[in-house]
Design a protein around this motif. Sequence first.
Motif, PDB file in Angstrom:
ATOM      1  N   ALA A 188       3.701 -16.044   5.963  1.00 23.56           N
ATOM      2  CA  ALA A 188       2.575 -15.778   5.076  1.00 23.56           C
ATOM      3  C   ALA A 188       1.309 -15.572   5.875  1.00 23.56           C
ATOM      4  O   ALA A 188       0.923 -16.400   6.674  1.00 23.56           O
ATOM      5  CB  ALA A 188       2.376 -16.943   4.115  1.00 23.56           C
ATOM      6  N   ALA A 189       0.675 -14.480   5.739  1.00 23.89           N
ATOM      7  CA  ALA A 189      -0.577 -14.199   6.443  1.00 23.89           C
ATOM      8  C   ALA A 189      -1.459 -13.340   5.554  1.00 23.89           C
ATOM      9  O   ALA A 189      -0.951 -12.573   4.731  1.00 23.89           O
ATOM     10  CB  ALA A 189      -0.284 -13.472   7.747  1.00 23.89           C
ATOM     11  N   ASP A 190      -2.708 -13.552   5.744  1.00 17.18           N
ATOM     12  CA  ASP A 190      -3.641 -12.805   4.901  1.00 17.18           C
ATOM     13  C   ASP A 190      -3.748 -11.378   5.427  1.00 17.18           C
ATOM     14  O   ASP A 190      -4.187 -11.140   6.545  1.00 17.18           O
ATOM     15  CB  ASP A 190      -4.999 -13.498   4.924  1.00 17.18           C
ATOM     16  N   ILE A 191      -3.322 -10.454   4.639  1.00 18.92           N
ATOM     17  CA  ILE A 191      -3.332  -9.052   5.052  1.00 18.92           C
ATOM     18  C   ILE A 191      -4.755  -8.512   5.050  1.00 18.92           C
ATOM     19  O   ILE A 191      -5.115  -7.657   5.835  1.00 18.92           O
ATOM     20  CB  ILE A 191      -2.455  -8.208   4.104  1.00 18.92           C
ATOM     21  N   GLY A 192      -5.572  -9.087   4.213  1.00 10.58           N
ATOM     22  CA  GLY A 192      -6.924  -8.565   4.102  1.00 10.58           C
ATOM     23  C   GLY A 192      -7.084  -7.767   2.823  1.00 10.58           C
ATOM     24  O   GLY A 192      -6.136  -7.595   2.064  1.00 10.58           O
ATOM     25  N   SER A 193      -8.277  -7.330   2.628  1.00 10.92           N
ATOM     26  CA  SER A 193      -8.569  -6.649   1.380  1.00 10.92           C
ATOM     27  C   SER A 193      -8.688  -5.154   1.601  1.00 10.92           C
ATOM     28  O   SER A 193      -9.715  -4.548   1.359  1.00 10.92           O
ATOM     29  CB  SER A 193      -9.879  -7.204   0.798  1.00 10.92           C
ATOM     30  N   GLN A 194      -7.637  -4.612   2.119  1.00  8.81           N
ATOM     31  CA  GLN A 194      -7.671  -3.172   2.322  1.00  8.81           C
ATOM     32  C   GLN A 194      -7.290  -2.476   1.024  1.00  8.81           C
ATOM     33  O   GLN A 194      -6.189  -2.646   0.520  1.00  8.81           O
ATOM     34  CB  GLN A 194      -6.674  -2.777   3.415  1.00  8.81           C
ATOM     35  N   ASN A 195      -8.172  -1.757   0.472  1.00 12.46           N
ATOM     36  CA  ASN A 195      -7.874  -1.022  -0.755  1.00 12.46           C
ATOM     37  C   ASN A 195      -8.374   0.419  -0.660  1.00 12.46           C
ATOM     38  O   ASN A 195      -8.787   1.006  -1.635  1.00 12.46           O
ATOM     39  CB  ASN A 195      -8.495  -1.718  -1.964  1.00 12.46           C
ATOM     40  N   ASP A 196      -8.374   0.890   0.579  1.00 13.01           N
ATOM     41  CA  ASP A 196      -8.807   2.277   0.755  1.00 13.01           C
ATOM     42  C   ASP A 196      -7.828   3.209   0.069  1.00 13.01           C
ATOM     43  O   ASP A 196      -6.619   3.095   0.224  1.00 13.01           O
ATOM     44  CB  ASP A 196      -8.878   2.631   2.242  1.00 13.01           C
ATOM     45  N   GLY A 197      -8.372   4.119  -0.693  1.00 12.24           N
ATOM     46  CA  GLY A 197      -7.518   5.080  -1.385  1.00 12.24           C
ATOM     47  C   GLY A 197      -7.173   4.679  -2.791  1.00 12.24           C
ATOM     48  O   GLY A 197      -6.654   5.492  -3.557  1.00 12.24           O
ATOM     49  N   THR A 253       5.502  -0.845 -10.004  1.00 19.51           N
ATOM     50  CA  THR A 253       6.910  -0.974 -10.402  1.00 19.51           C
ATOM     51  C   THR A 253       7.864  -0.667  -9.251  1.00 19.51           C
ATOM     52  O   THR A 253       9.046  -0.991  -9.329  1.00 19.51           O
ATOM     53  CB  THR A 253       7.214  -0.020 -11.575  1.00 19.51           C
ATOM     54  N   VAL A 254       7.351  -0.046  -8.218  1.00 20.71           N
ATOM     55  CA  VAL A 254       8.211   0.274  -7.072  1.00 20.71           C
ATOM     56  C   VAL A 254       8.419  -0.944  -6.171  1.00 20.71           C
ATOM     57  O   VAL A 254       9.455  -1.083  -5.519  1.00 20.71           O
ATOM     58  CB  VAL A 254       7.574   1.455  -6.277  1.00 20.71           C
ATOM     59  N   MET A 255       7.462  -1.855  -6.159  1.00 21.34           N
ATOM     60  CA  MET A 255       7.526  -3.010  -5.248  1.00 21.34           C
ATOM     61  C   MET A 255       8.707  -3.913  -5.577  1.00 21.34           C
ATOM     62  O   MET A 255       9.183  -3.934  -6.712  1.00 21.34           O
ATOM     63  CB  MET A 255       6.234  -3.820  -5.352  1.00 21.34           C
ATOM     64  N   ARG A 291       0.312  -6.823  -1.064  1.00 18.05           N
ATOM     65  CA  ARG A 291      -0.828  -5.983  -0.722  1.00 18.05           C
ATOM     66  C   ARG A 291      -0.469  -5.007   0.402  1.00 18.05           C
ATOM     67  O   ARG A 291      -0.844  -3.829   0.374  1.00 18.05           O
ATOM     68  CB  ARG A 291      -2.009  -6.855  -0.280  1.00 18.05           C
ATOM     69  N   LYS A 292       0.228  -5.519   1.391  1.00 20.38           N
ATOM     70  CA  LYS A 292       0.624  -4.672   2.520  1.00 20.38           C
ATOM     71  C   LYS A 292       1.515  -3.530   2.036  1.00 20.38           C
ATOM     72  O   LYS A 292       1.337  -2.368   2.419  1.00 20.38           O
ATOM     73  CB  LYS A 292       1.355  -5.517   3.561  1.00 20.38           C
ATOM     74  N   THR A 293       2.443  -3.871   1.172  1.00 18.36           N
ATOM     75  CA  THR A 293       3.365  -2.861   0.643  1.00 18.36           C
ATOM     76  C   THR A 293       2.614  -1.816  -0.165  1.00 18.36           C
ATOM     77  O   THR A 293       2.867  -0.608  -0.052  1.00 18.36           O
ATOM     78  CB  THR A 293       4.437  -3.536  -0.238  1.00 18.36           C
ATOM     79  N   GLU A 297      -0.870   4.990   1.099  1.00 18.07           N
ATOM     80  CA  GLU A 297      -0.974   5.934   2.221  1.00 18.07           C
ATOM     81  C   GLU A 297       0.089   7.022   2.107  1.00 18.07           C
ATOM     82  O   GLU A 297      -0.164   8.196   2.346  1.00 18.07           O
ATOM     83  CB  GLU A 297      -0.828   5.181   3.546  1.00 18.07           C
ATOM     84  N   LYS A 298       1.285   6.559   1.703  1.00 14.34           N
ATOM     85  CA  LYS A 298       2.354   7.525   1.545  1.00 14.34           C
ATOM     86  C   LYS A 298       2.041   8.492   0.409  1.00 14.34           C
ATOM     87  O   LYS A 298       2.310   9.689   0.495  1.00 14.34           O
ATOM     88  CB  LYS A 298       3.661   6.779   1.260  1.00 14.34           C
ATOM     89  N   ASN A 299       1.443   7.949  -0.634  1.00  9.98           N
ATOM     90  CA  ASN A 299       1.082   8.788  -1.775  1.00  9.98           C
ATOM     91  C   ASN A 299       0.049   9.825  -1.372  1.00  9.98           C
ATOM     92  O   ASN A 299       0.117  10.998  -1.753  1.00  9.98           O
ATOM     93  CB  ASN A 299       0.524   7.902  -2.900  1.00  9.98           C
ATOM     94  N   ASP A 300      -0.914   9.389  -0.551  1.00 15.80           N
ATOM     95  CA  ASP A 300      -1.924  10.326  -0.061  1.00 15.80           C
ATOM     96  C   ASP A 300      -1.292  11.408   0.809  1.00 15.80           C
ATOM     97  O   ASP A 300      -1.647  12.589   0.735  1.00 15.80           O
ATOM     98  CB  ASP A 300      -2.983   9.574   0.752  1.00 15.80           C
TER      99      ASP A 300
END
Lengths: 242, 183
Positions: free
Chosen positions: B99-108, B122-124, B164-166, B172-175
Amino acid sequence: MTTMQQEKQNNQWAEPVGSLQELPDGFQFNSQKVWNELEQQLPVPSKKSWTVYYAAASVLVIALSALFFLQPSQPERSIIVAAQPAAQPLKSAIKIEQQEAVAQKTIPVKKSDNIAAVKHKAVSVSKDEAAIVTIPAETKELAAEIDMQLPANPLVLEKKALPKKNPTPVIAKTGPKLKIIYLNELGVMPPPEPLNKQELKQMVQQQQSEQQETAPAKENLKQVLYFKTIPRTTTSTSINNQ
Amino acid sequence: MELLQLIRECKQNRITAQKWLYDRFAVQFFLLCRRYLKTDAEAEEMLQNGFLKVFQHLPQFTYSTDAGFVAWMKKIMVNECLQELRKRNSFFLVPETAAADIGSQNDGLDRLSAQEIFKLLTVMPVGYRTVFNLFAIEGYSHVEIAAMLNISVNTSKSQLSKARKTLQELIEKNDYDAARKAK
């Protein structure tokens, strides 16, 4: 990460997802099918309680009606039919109004030689009570003491005061049809006993109370509901008026 | 029809009012169930069970506001989904050390529509999205999530980090896919 940042980040996800009201492409939702299955599992609104209330109310109404209509009616007055055996031709005729007045001992009865044809409205005297009274001299003296007029006719039928323990009327209660007792059925009456002062007072009081009771009986509500007319009886009574 | 009147009639088990209430919230709660469950059929089943519980427990519900009623129904639906997941033991639990804090990356994320965000959720994997749904969308805390899922708080946090990481990777893949389509 602070709480504020966390909430802001969460809102970025929650707002678009929460506001989604249409199915995205690639998702299938058969709403009608789900409802049909759900409807079968839903509890049916119970009409049992209403049925129970209606049943209880109807039973109550029936019971009250039965109590009202089946309760014993007020004892109706039977007919005074009593007379002296007509050995001699009758000489007097007394109309009903006059006879009632005689019973009240307020109006002296005229002497008459005609045969009586009496129409009488439901007035009763039992067989034992019905008697031909010959008023002796002692009784007349008593009447004078209590300031009361006696009928001129000594053979007027009077209701004699009896002990209240066991009244055994000939026709205590009459149904819709009144039984008529004819003169020849009465047989020979025992000789009257002389009245004393107390008996005379009781006799007068009882007659007055009977007249008071008779009036409301005619207006009985039950008779109105049954649409029954008040029974009237016409009798022909032979009275030897001497 | 006003929601309060609808609730009153539903309390009297009137089928018409129940149908109105169902039609009004069916799609919204289907999407809620679909966020937690893998297939449409499972979501429909949980929706049906959830509405059944709503109608059964409605006489005990005390109305205060429309939002309160909706939140009460939403809670019932979520609980139904979690109960189903627990029954199937569907949670994918990672070790606490991971368990690690991924951070608050929400770019995109701003560039995505609501439908695209829904599809990403729903994909996760089930474990990730369950914690993510409860934390990020429903607003529960890690303590509450740990109690609801019968896991530790650290496990809840690690599941959220993984989720969050997923999601970041999916965005990114969607972009990338969108850019490739544009070319």
